[in-house]
Each structure stands twice: as structure tokens, then as C-alpha cells.
Design a protein around this motif. Structure first.
Motif, PDB file in Angstrom:
ATOM      1  N   ILE A  71      45.515  35.295  46.599  1.00  0.00           N
ATOM      2  CA  ILE A  71      44.498  36.366  46.432  1.00  0.00           C
ATOM      3  C   ILE A  71      45.072  37.438  45.590  1.00  0.00           C
ATOM      4  N   ASP A  72      44.098  37.898  44.662  1.00  0.00           N
ATOM      5  CA  ASP A  72      44.478  38.918  43.642  1.00  0.00           C
ATOM      6  C   ASP A  72      44.176  40.361  44.239  1.00  0.00           C
ATOM      7  N   GLY A  73      44.540  41.444  43.626  1.00  0.00           N
ATOM      8  CA  GLY A  73      44.323  42.707  44.175  1.00  0.00           C
ATOM      9  C   GLY A  73      42.789  43.183  44.178  1.00  0.00           C
ATOM     10  N   ASN A  74      42.015  42.482  43.733  1.00  0.00           N
ATOM     11  CA  ASN A  74      40.589  42.423  43.771  1.00  0.00           C
ATOM     12  C   ASN A  74      39.979  41.897  45.040  1.00  0.00           C
ATOM     13  N   GLY A  75      40.733  41.232  45.827  1.00  0.00           N
ATOM     14  CA  GLY A  75      40.044  40.333  46.972  1.00  0.00           C
ATOM     15  C   GLY A  75      39.686  39.119  46.455  1.00  0.00           C
ATOM     16  N   ARG A  76      39.832  38.672  45.318  1.00  0.00           N
ATOM     17  CA  ARG A  76      39.459  37.504  44.931  1.00  0.00           C
ATOM     18  C   ARG A  76      40.263  36.315  44.769  1.00  0.00           C
ATOM     19  N   VAL A  77      39.919  35.044  44.824  1.00  0.00           N
ATOM     20  CA  VAL A  77      40.916  33.837  44.694  1.00  0.00           C
ATOM     21  C   VAL A  77      41.686  34.062  43.188  1.00  0.00           C
ATOM     22  N   ALA A  78      42.920  34.322  43.388  1.00  0.00           N
ATOM     23  CA  ALA A  78      43.821  34.612  42.080  1.00  0.00           C
ATOM     24  C   ALA A  78      43.521  33.348  40.850  1.00  0.00           C
ATOM     25  N   LYS A  79      42.974  33.801  39.780  1.00  0.00           N
ATOM     26  CA  LYS A  79      43.043  32.851  38.527  1.00  0.00           C
ATOM     27  C   LYS A  79      43.586  33.557  37.360  1.00  0.00           C
ATOM     28  N   PRO A  80      45.077  33.679  37.317  1.00  0.00           N
ATOM     29  CA  PRO A  80      45.580  34.360  36.262  1.00  0.00           C
ATOM     30  C   PRO A  80      45.224  33.481  34.877  1.00  0.00           C
TER      31      PRO A  80
END
Length: 457
Positions: A267-276
Motif C-alpha cells: 500500500i502506498d502513502g495515499n492508502g491505495r494499492v501501490a502502483k509505482p
């Protein structure tokens, strides 16, 4: 496992105070109203209905006259998905009171009492400073506007003096003894207990099922393996509060930095599944032509066309700086949904800077272009276009794996807490809260040139 940085939960005098207020029956006046309203349909309250709720939560003092009511759209200043009725009363001495009321349940979301010159706050009478009376006033008020369940889910308050007029109390939310980050309730009271301000930030989505949590050992392994800080330039402050740009490994909002305690997803810092996604400079993008369609007083001009116009402006006006400019993913929040009608307000498109291909991760260095829908023309919102000055010719670098070892040696604790994901621009329904694990400990970053830890404490 460390669950919270707080000093503990309600205990001692606070519980006694809460119990005494409950005995007085104040909660029956407020909590029942909210529960009854929430059982109704999702019909938006009328202005008059909202006024009745406002007066129920906090009586309007004598000589205050109703000024106006305004419906505040969802995801506006409240950062919540439900919107609010904003209501205002004014006094002949220029004092005023404002309320924010939940548009369906009638719940109190915000309250402010502005009175600079009367009741002991002005030059004719200094404010009483008594933290005990102030906290008692805050607790009596909260017992009226919150349900017993919500009260039980508050941590002990953090207390600060408020402008020599009273005290600011901030209560963090917890669920099942687990902190809920960025969910809180604040109350400002005078030293005599009079409430001056109230604000509620409280996510309403369905909570995760804790019975399905992954083991702590698995969570730690996933974090150690899959977190991915970004190498970028960041302003680092010294002990004497001086700052300079340094190339460091640190987490951007879109970097994988949490693990979902239920699914195991990063999870990223925005609370979403991380998709760099890789950042591309404008030099790496093909030339973009100026949009030709949609211009004119009777035409329409979409946001996608506005972005093309902005990129075309930079590609043709600043060709020597394109390698150091990129377009931000997160754009202005005033983008209207395109409805096929002419738009009269300017669009704004945001860009950031790179140095040697590395992001300069400071928001105050970003810049915006305006795009006029009637003509399709672009220009700098604030000029001239000057890149940040960073002196860095050091070619020595450490890789991410080494940087992560340094970081993880400083972050040995495993924290568990709830977070509320940020809403995407095209989302209508509020995302559900997430339960996440995170490695935590010392605050700092890793020097990308030397691999050493730079403490922020």
C-alpha cells in the motif's frame, strides 16, 4: 508489537468525568437523534431541518440572528464524502457562530464561535486560564454530540494553549484499541469551559475484518522485501534549522510503504494499492501539437486538451529545459467533470522539476500553467520559469537494497493501524478504510551518496 504512540487511553479522572456527565442524561439528548436520523433514507436534510439539528447540538445565544445557510459539496473543505450544511448566525457586535451539519444524519461536523470583544476575551476582561475547567467543558460538550461508542473510541487528548484564550484538545480515534490515523476530533474551549470550536474528521466506511489478519512475521517479511523508497532531492534541515537540498532515499506518497494487514498487498502513502510508475521528463515525450478543436466562445475544451496545450507551450518555449521538467500525476482538484458545455474558467496544469533525472520532491518548487479554454492558449501562472538551484556533482551512489538495510536497522518496530485511502478523482463512493502494518522507529532518510542515515529528530 507497538500499536500506538499515544500515552494511553481514557482512565482516571477522565472516566469519572465522563460517567458523571452520562448520569446527567446529556447523551440521551444528542446520540438518540443521530441514530434515529441515520435510520431514515439518504434524503438530504432541508436547510430548516439542518438548523433544528444545529440548535439541538449547541443553543444559539441571545441577540444572534440567522445569517445564511449554504450546502457544502462532498470532498470540499471537510475532506469527507458526505458534504455538509454550513450555517451562520451573527451578533450586532460582529461576533458570529458557524455550524457544519451532516446533510443526512444531522450530526455535528463543525462548530466555531468567534467573539473577540465580549465575555472576557477582549481588553475589557482577560480570559480565565484553567485547564481543568476547559477539559470539563470539552468533555460535557463531546458527551452531548457523540455516541457512547464514539466516546469509548477516543484516546486521551493532546492539550495545547490556544492563543492565550483557552485550550485546544485533540482526541485521536481508535477502533478495537488500534489507532485510526488522521481520524480525530478537536475541541477548543475557554478556560471557563465555554466551547469556541469543534471539528470532526471521522471516516464512515466499513471497517476491515480483523479476524483475517496475516501473521506479524509475514507482514514484517513483506515489508522488508517490498518497500521501495525513491531516490530524490529533498530539503534536509540541520540542527540550527538551516536547510539544503540533498539526494536521499525516502518515500513519496505513491511509493509502496505499508502492507495491507488483510490481503498482504503493498500500500502506498495515499492508502491505495501501490502502483509505482516511472517519471518521464518532457524531453522523453513525443512533440505535442497545440489543440485545434474546441476553441472559441461557442466551443468546448476538455482537460485532456488543456494538458496538451500546456505541454506544447513548454516544448516550444523552453526546449533547453525539457530534460528537467515532468508533469505531475496528481493535478489540480478543481477539474470539473466534462459535460460537453463551454468552460469559462482557466484550467491549471502542474509540473515539477528533475535534476540529473532525479525528482526534486518539494512541493514549493512545482509550477503551474494556465490554459484559457476560449483560445487554447497557455502561459505560466507565475513567472519567470526558474529551476531550483541545487549544487550536486557527486557521482557516488548507493543502491536501493543498501539504503533499505540502513533504513530497516533504524526502524525495528512493527506498527498496526487504520488508514483512510485518498479518493481518486473519478471515484464517487468513499474507499473503505484499510488496516495496515508499517515498519517504524527513528525518523529520517538515507543519504543516497554515502548510504548513511540522516536523522530528522
Amino acid at each position: 508489537m507497538k500499536k500506538s504512540d499515544r500515552k494511553g487511553f481514557w482512565k482516571g479522572p477522565s472516566i469519572l468525568l465522563l460517567s458523571s456527565v452520562l448520569i446527567l442524561g446529556i447523551i440521551e439528548d444528542g446520540g438518540t437523534l443521530v441514530q434515529a436520523a441515520e435510520q431514515k433514507s439518504n434524503k438530504i436534510l432541508s436547510e430548516q431541518e439542518a438548523i433544528k439539528f444545529a440548535k439541538k447540538w449547541m443553543a444559539v445565544p441571545a441577540r444572534f440572528e440567522y445569517n445564511y445557510g449554504q450546502y457544502i459539496e462532498p470532498y470540499g473543505e471537510l475532506r469527507t464524502p458526505y458534504g455538509a450544511w454550513g450555517l451562520s448566525w451573527t451578533h450586532p457586535n460582529r461576533s458570529f457562530i458557524t455550524y457544519k451539519i451532516h446533510p443526512v444524519s444531522g450530526r455535528l461536523l463543525g462548530y466555531s464561535y468567534h467573539d473577540e470583544y465580549s465575555e472576557g476575551n477582549g481588553p475589557n476582561g482577560p480570559a480565565i486560564m484553567n485547564s481543568k475547567l476547559a477539559l470539563e467543558g470539552a468533555m460535557q460538550f463531546l458527551t452531548k454530540v457523540l455516541t457512547p461508542e464514539e466516546l469509548a473510541n477516543l484516546t486521551e487528548p493532546e492539550e495545547n494553549v490556544y492563543q492565550s484564550k483557552g485550550y485546544y484538545f485533540e482526541f485521536q480515534r481508535k477502533e478495537n484499541d488500534i489507532p485510526f490515523m488522521k481520524n480525530w476530533i478537536s475541541v477548543i474551549t475557554r478556560g471557563d469551559g465555554k466551547v469556541l470550536s469543534f471539528k470532526r474528521i471521522w471516516s464512515e466506511g466499513e471497517m476491515p475484518d480483523e479476524s483475517k489478519m496475516i501473521p506479524e512475521k509475514e507482514a514484517r517479511e513483506l515489508l522488508e522485501q517490498n518497500t521501495k523508497p525513491t531516490m530524490h532531492y529533498k530539503r534536509v534541515y540541520s540542527e540550527n534549522d538551516e536547510s539544503k537540498y540533498m539526494l536521499v532515499y525516502d518515500y513519496l506518497p505513491t511509493d509502496p510503504q505499508f502492507v495491507d494487514a488483510i490481503s498482504g498487498e503493498m500500500i502506498d502513502g495515499n492508502g491505495r494499492v501501490a502502483k509505482p510508475s516511472p517519471i518521464k521528463s518532457l524531453k522523453e515525450m513525443p512533440p505535442v501539437s497545440a489543440p485545434k478543436e474546441g476553441k472559441g466562445f461557442s466551443g468546448v475544451f476538455t482537460y485532456e486538451q488543456a494538458k496538451e496545450s500546456a505541454i506544447h507551450f513548454l516544448q516550444t518555449t523552453y526546449p533547453d529545459q525539457l530534460a528537467d521538467i515532468y508533469m505531475l500525476d496528481g493535478q489540480s482538484d478543481d477539474i470539473d467533470t466534462f459535460d460537453g458545455k463551454p468552460r469559462w474558467q482557466d484550467y491549471f496544469v502542474d509540473f515539477g522539476w528533475l535534476k540529473n533525472g532525479n525528482l526534486i520532491g518539494e512541493r514549493d518548487t512545482n509550477f503551474s500553467l494556465y490554459i484559457t479554454p476560449r483560445t487554447g492558449e497557455s502561459g505560466l501562472r507565475k513567472g519567470p520559469l526558474v529551476p531550483p538551484v541545487i549544487e550536486d556533482n557527486n557521482k557516488q551512489m548507493v543502491d536501493m537494497a543498501s539504503a533499505k538495510k540502513t533504513e530497516q536497522a533504524m526502524k525495528k518496530s512493527l506498527e498496526l493501524y487504520y488508514i483512510q485511502p485518498e479518493r481518486d478523482v473519478d471515484e464517487v463512493v468513499e474507499p473503505k478504510p484499510r488496516l495496515v502494518y508499517r515498519l517504524s522507529g527513528a525518523y529520517g532518510v538515507v543519504d543516497a551518496h554515502t548510504g548513511k542515515w540522516i536523522s530528522n529528530q
